[in-house]
Design a protein around this motif. Structure first.
Motif, PDB file in Angstrom:
ATOM      1  N   UNK A  47      -3.475   0.456  11.387  1.00  9.17           N
ATOM      2  CA  UNK A  47      -4.866   0.003  11.323  1.00  9.17           C
ATOM      3  C   UNK A  47      -4.961  -1.342  10.618  1.00  9.17           C
ATOM      4  N   UNK A  59       0.015   8.238   1.125  1.00  9.97           N
ATOM      5  CA  UNK A  59       0.237   9.651   0.813  1.00  9.97           C
ATOM      6  C   UNK A  59       1.306  10.198   1.744  1.00  9.97           C
ATOM      7  N   UNK A  71       1.638   9.615   5.755  1.00  3.38           N
ATOM      8  CA  UNK A  71       0.529   8.869   6.364  1.00  3.38           C
ATOM      9  C   UNK A  71       0.705   7.362   6.365  1.00  3.38           C
ATOM     10  N   UNK A  74       0.865  -1.177   0.000  1.00  4.57           N
ATOM     11  CA  UNK A  74       0.000   0.000   0.000  1.00  4.57           C
ATOM     12  C   UNK A  74       0.905   1.232   0.000  1.00  4.57           C
ATOM     13  N   UNK A 132      -7.183   7.911   7.869  1.00  2.52           N
ATOM     14  CA  UNK A 132      -6.164   7.012   7.316  1.00  2.52           C
ATOM     15  C   UNK A 132      -6.250   5.638   7.990  1.00  2.52           C
ATOM     16  N   UNK A 133      -6.558   5.602   9.271  1.00  2.23           N
ATOM     17  CA  UNK A 133      -6.743   4.316   9.948  1.00  2.23           C
ATOM     18  C   UNK A 133      -7.925   3.558   9.353  1.00  2.23           C
ATOM     19  N   UNK A 134      -9.006   4.282   9.108  1.00  2.00           N
ATOM     20  CA  UNK A 134     -10.169   3.612   8.524  1.00  2.00           C
ATOM     21  C   UNK A 134      -9.802   3.034   7.158  1.00  2.00           C
ATOM     22  N   UNK A 135      -8.988   3.772   6.404  1.00  2.00           N
ATOM     23  CA  UNK A 135      -8.533   3.269   5.104  1.00  2.00           C
ATOM     24  C   UNK A 135      -7.703   1.992   5.301  1.00  2.00           C
ATOM     25  N   UNK A 153      -6.822  11.596   3.081  1.00  2.00           N
ATOM     26  CA  UNK A 153      -7.136  10.158   3.088  1.00  2.00           C
ATOM     27  C   UNK A 153      -8.401   9.833   2.304  1.00  2.00           C
ATOM     28  N   UNK A 207      -6.592  13.403  10.337  1.00  2.00           N
ATOM     29  CA  UNK A 207      -5.923  12.809   9.166  1.00  2.00           C
ATOM     30  C   UNK A 207      -5.639  11.348   9.493  1.00  2.00           C
ATOM     31  N   UNK A 208      -5.105  11.130  10.689  1.00  2.00           N
ATOM     32  CA  UNK A 208      -4.826   9.767  11.120  1.00  2.00           C
ATOM     33  C   UNK A 208      -6.119   8.961  11.194  1.00  2.00           C
ATOM     34  N   UNK A 225       2.328  11.285  13.652  1.00  2.00           N
ATOM     35  CA  UNK A 225       1.977   9.857  13.610  1.00  2.00           C
ATOM     36  C   UNK A 225       3.116   9.008  14.157  1.00  2.00           C
ATOM     37  N   UNK A 243      -0.426   5.606  10.145  1.00  2.00           N
ATOM     38  CA  UNK A 243      -1.819   5.321  10.515  1.00  2.00           C
ATOM     39  C   UNK A 243      -2.464   4.247   9.637  1.00  2.00           C
ATOM     40  N   UNK A 244      -2.122   4.219   8.361  1.00  2.00           N
ATOM     41  CA  UNK A 244      -2.684   3.179   7.495  1.00  2.00           C
ATOM     42  C   UNK A 244      -2.141   1.806   7.936  1.00  2.00           C
TER      43      UNK A 244
END
Lengths: 311, 634
Positions: free
Chosen positions: A89, A79, A82, A76, B281-284, B308, B277-278, A115, A85-86
């Motif tokens: 999760x 951006x 970020x 993945x 982005x976490x949900x993504x 995001x 933003x986080x 982050x 956080x991606x």
């Protein structure tokens, strides 16, 4: 039956499995340190027995962000700033995945700095590799958070007035439970550190020094290297917070003055990962959440059963 | 005064228990067989400040707060005015009596707390004179002492409820039951004592001649009292959402906390994170890894989610975002409703970006459309947004319990199983063509999940080839763009052809005048239209909830069928009217706007007046705090 058969699959992993076919070829400049990270990862992953499909690499924007274009795992490319956080999760959603986030010093310590602090604080079980070349590369040579004070660039033509960030110390203060620094020109050490970081149960931060031959020719970070674990001059206990902090201070003070120390700086095997903490307080299921959607035996709770409090 | 409905207003300071008291009283009215609608007005502070809750109850459906009210319980504000504790919060004087009198209807009842509202204050507002002129029935009661004698001063809200029940000749049974549910031990005992003491004082010592009573009613089925936030949270639960990430911001916080409190028992995960933003982005990230995930915020926080959101669109990651509007710009008025983030939600994020946007108009729709948002998002791999406002978020109405008796729908839409992946297209290197545009149906290319065998690909926010490699190839770019753009058209087709319309119509189909609105203004518009038609006018209404993709056909048909239409919305720049004209490309001369943006929602009377002013063709302005924006060319 698991819906994710590639996870935990036991078989001999071919070294080339993490390399995609002929396309795409890396677009990095000749001599770029990013090749070193890619190579170390390709060597480390088969050695720890991970199949390409159980690894998710999440990257930010910049030259470093293209890492997973050239590494054949699930990937993945997110951006600017970020990736964390991606990534965290994805790990919370499926704890069986091996999640590796990567980005550059601008990406990770600049725009994504918030982050970085919080991911380390929470000690998410993942690996975070920061390609640190002390410069913005893909946007063509602007000063980055790790550029030395006085560094001249098109955006700071008189020389930067800012003191560079101290990523190792910051990581320690924030709460990362594995902190190391390695360098692209040190492939053997890099591979070993990456393996350790992946196998570490908690937030593993690797500050990965990568040379930028195009935009940062003056950087003096590349020679000579001293491995703090190999040298008799630097005897310290990596599990001791104070001693680790002292060593980090030392190397971060002299980084731009000739001697570069690399190696493990801090390893805390006792601190539970965020996932474990969250499970312990009952805020997270023991089984991977994503599995639930494929399990026909799951009885999905309904809002109807919550209505009592409203009648 | 209309005696077929009770509109009870309890006023005082934030922190005085106004909210919990009113919640219980509303439930008691619902249990007695009435339909209820609550409206909450509060300042952005923790303690003190003028706050009130209105409960409207009638033996028929109530869709709005109504016009004015007919029973005031003015409690006073102990936190601002209690000299004993030397506690003084803020610097404004709290005047639960004087600040609330303007909207009290003729013949209304006033109960005020003598213990906290001084004689000078009462004299200063000429209460006696005004009461006579308006036929108000005034009952000064020392609720504070009464509460103090039997328990604690803060329990004077219970005394107020006792007085209310006595003056309205209301049975205490439901109130007692609810109190027993909510508390126990000494606290319950004290409260029950206070309740009865207050009730007895009024029934035994007071003669009253007012004719306001609690209307009689009955429900055929069991009712539940819910807010819009509850409905959205429950819609998400039933859609199979089990991951939420957020950052607190009013009024979005309600949905966030409801799900955070319920998820642990449902095997779900809730994350309060460092910023919005986080959060998005976490949900993504969670959605990418195979969980039905959501995030959300209010105006300013949603602004941060723009990035995001675009990432989700480009990587085709399904996702639901919630946008709870409050008055802006910037942090605006945190606790006041406005419908002014529409353009923000429709057009934020760079490029030709697209998403699905639903704007529910009431509690049932909030539930229904949240479920729908999840279904569409996962079927089409596109972000879906629920946009609503502080009004719908906080107002409570009763809904048939049976309405929620549905099967959950947790399926992951166009996500492949490993068996299906084996049959799917791969490139020579063995990578899965996740963004395949060759066989895509309705713009959708089925996806795989990390960890699945045979599904490896790269998801990237850059333009990419079918396996996800970054690509600037012109042919690929056009093919990928066209495929993604095809989604919205396909969704519109599905909504028009295969699903029940989510637009709401009211009034007489043959009417020549139309009122068109969106979101939470729906209830007040519906009531205004009923009233207009009762008064001999011929008006019909349409409340639109699909903001994107826009229901072009339905709205066109509606506007073609009327001579003139008034667009009602809570903002100053007529954003929804702008959307109508952009989407339909005409009707400029037919549309007038009625706008309100003072922080309070529309009352039906204001819409009735707006209609009259507009139709009368006179050069006059409406008297209320609303504005008419004329049609093009007028």
């Amino acid at each position: 039956m698991s819906a994710f058969n590639a996870i935990g699959e036991e078989r001999e992993i071919d070294r080339d499995e993490f390399t995609p076919g002929v396309e795409p070829q890396p677009t990095w400049c000749p001599g770029c340190g990013d090749f070193g990270v890619l190579k170390s990862l390709k060597q480390a992953l088969p050695e720890i027995g991970k199949t390409p499909e159980e690894v998710l690499t999440v990257t930010g924007i910049g030259c470093s962000g293209k890492l997973n274009s050239y590494l054949d795992t699930y990937g993945f490319h997110t951006i600017h700033g970020r990736s964390l956080p991606v990534a965290r999760a994805a790990k919370l959603a499926n704890t069986d995945l091996e999640v590796i986030a990567a980005g550059g010093d601008g990406d990770g310590y600049g725009i994504g700095g918030n982050h970085f602090i919080h991911s380390a604080r929470e000690n998410h079980d993942m690996t975070y590799i920061v390609f640190n070349n002390e410069i913005f590369g893909l946007t063509k040579g602007q000063t980055s958070p790790t550029s030395p004070k006085g560094h001249k660039s098109k955006t700071q033509p008189s020389g930067s007035a800012k003191t560079p960030i101290r990523p190792l110390s910051q990581s320690l203060t924030a709460g990362a439970s594995y902190i190391a620094r390695t360098a692209a020109v040190n492939p053997n050490q890099a591979k070993e550190i990456i393996k350790e970081a992946i196998e570490h149960d908690g937030f593993a931060h690797i500050d990965f020094l990568t040379q930028c031959p195009t935009w940062n020719k003056d950087a003096r970070q590349y020679v000579p290297y001293v491995d703090v674990q190999e040298s008799d001059d630097y005897d310290f206990d990596v599990t001791n917070r104070e001693e680790a902090a002292e060593m980090m201070r030392e190397t971060e003070d002299v980084l731009n003055e000739g001697t570069v120390l690399t190696g493990r700086y801090y390893v805390d095997e006792d601190r539970p990962s965020y996932q474990a903490e969250k499970q312990a307080v009952g805020e997270m299921p023991d089984q991977p959440l994503a599995e639930r959607y494929f399990d026909d035996d799951v009885e999905w709770e309904r809002s109807y059963d919550l209505l009592e409090r409203h009648t | 005064m209309s005696s077929d409905e009770l509109i009870w207003r309890i006023a005082g300071g934030s922190g005085d228990g106004i909210d919990s008291t009113s919640q219980n009283f509303a439930k008691a009215l619902m249990r007695s067989g009435l339909d209820v609608f609550t409206h909450r007005h509060y300042p952005s502070r923790i303690r003190g400040g003028h706050t009130y809750v209105e409960i409207r109850a009638a033996d028929r459906e109530v869709q709005s707060r109504g016009d004015g009210y007919n029973f005031l319980l003015a409690l006073g504000d102990s936190f601002a005015r209690n000299p004993q504790e030397e506690a003084y919060y803020g610097n404004e004087e709290i005047k639960p009596l004087s600040e609330n009198l303007d909207d009290l209807r003729e013949g209304g009842i006033i109960v005020y707390d003598e213990g906290l509202v001084s004689e000078e204050d009462v004299e200063a507002i000429n209460l006696e004179e005004r009461a006579e002129a308006n036929d108000w029935h005034v009952f000064p009661m020392d609720l504070r002492s009464l509460a103090r004698d039997h328990g604690r001063e803060v329990m004077r809200n219970t005394a107020g409820v006792g007085v209310t029940a006595a003056l309205l000749e209301m049975d205490l049974e439901h109130i007692e039951d609810l109190m027993s549910d909510a508390m126990g031990g000494d606290i319950l005992e004290s409260n029950l004592e206070i309740l009865h003491e207050a009730y007895d004082i009024v029934t035994e010592e007071y003669d009253f001649e007012h004719d306001l009573r609690v209307p009689e009613g009955s429900h055929e089925t069991e009712q539940a009292l819910l807010s819009g936030s509850n409905a959205i949270a429950y819609g998400a639960i039933d859609a199979g959402c089990r991951f939420i990430a957020g950052y607190p911001m009013t009024p979005w916080t309600d949905v966030f906390t409801i799900l955070s409190q319920n998820f642990p028992d449902m095997g779900g995960v809730s994350e309060q994170v460092e910023d919005e933003i986080a959060a998005a982005a976490l949900a993504v990230g969670a959605s990418h890894a195979g969980v039905k995930a959501m995030s959300g915020s209010s105006g300013g926080g949603f602004a941060l989610m723009s990035e995001p959101l675009g990432l989700a669109e480009m990587t085709e990651t399904p996702l639901v975002l919630i946008e709870a509007m409050r008055a802006g710009p910037s942090t605006g008025m945190p606790t006041k409703p406005e419908q002014a983030d529409l353009e923000h939600v429709l057009y934020t994020s760079q490029g030709d970006s697209q998403r699905v946007v639903f704007a529910p108009g009431n509690i049932e729709e909030a539930y229904e459309q949240t479920r729908l948002a999840f279904e569409i998002a996962w079927d089409y791999q596109i972000p879906a947004i629920i946009i609503y406002d502080q009004k719908l978020s906080g107002e409570n109405t009763n809904v048939d319990v049976e309405f929620f008796d549905r099967e959950p729908k947790p399926d992951l839409g166009s996500t492949l199983t490993e068996d299906e992946l084996r049959e799917a297209a791969h490139d020579n290197s063995g990578k899965f063509k996740r963004f395949n545009h060759e066989d895509a149906e309705n713009g959708v290319s089925p996806r795989s999940l990390p960890g699945q065998k045979g599904g490896r690909y790269l998801a990237t926010g850059n333009e990419h080839s079918p396996v996800g490699h970054i690509s600037e190839d012109p042919d690929n770019r056009v093919a990928q763009m066209d495929r993604r753009l095809d989604k919205l058209e396909s969704i519109r087709r599905e909504l028009d052809e295969e699903r029940e319309s989510t637009q709401t119509y009211f009034g007489d189909e043959t009417a020549e005048y139309g009122i068109i609105t969106w979101g939470s203004s729906q209830g007040a518009v519906e009531e205004a239209i009923e009233r207009l038609n009762e008064n001999g006018h011929s008006v019909k209404g349409l409340s639109v909830s699909d903001m994107m993709p826009f229901p072009e056909q339905e709205v066109t048909e509606f506007l073609e069928s009327v001579d003139e239409a008034m667009v009602v919305e809570m903002n100053a720049t007529a954003q929804f009217r702008g959307l109508l004209q952009k989407e339909l490309g005409r009707f400029g001369e037919k549309l007038t706007s009625l706008l309100k943006y003072n922080g309070n929602p529309f009352e039906p009377a204001e819409i009735v007046e707006g209609y009259e002013v507009n139709l009368a063709d006179e050069d006059r302005e409406p008297t209320a705090q609303v504005r008419i924006e004329p049609a093009a060319g007028d």
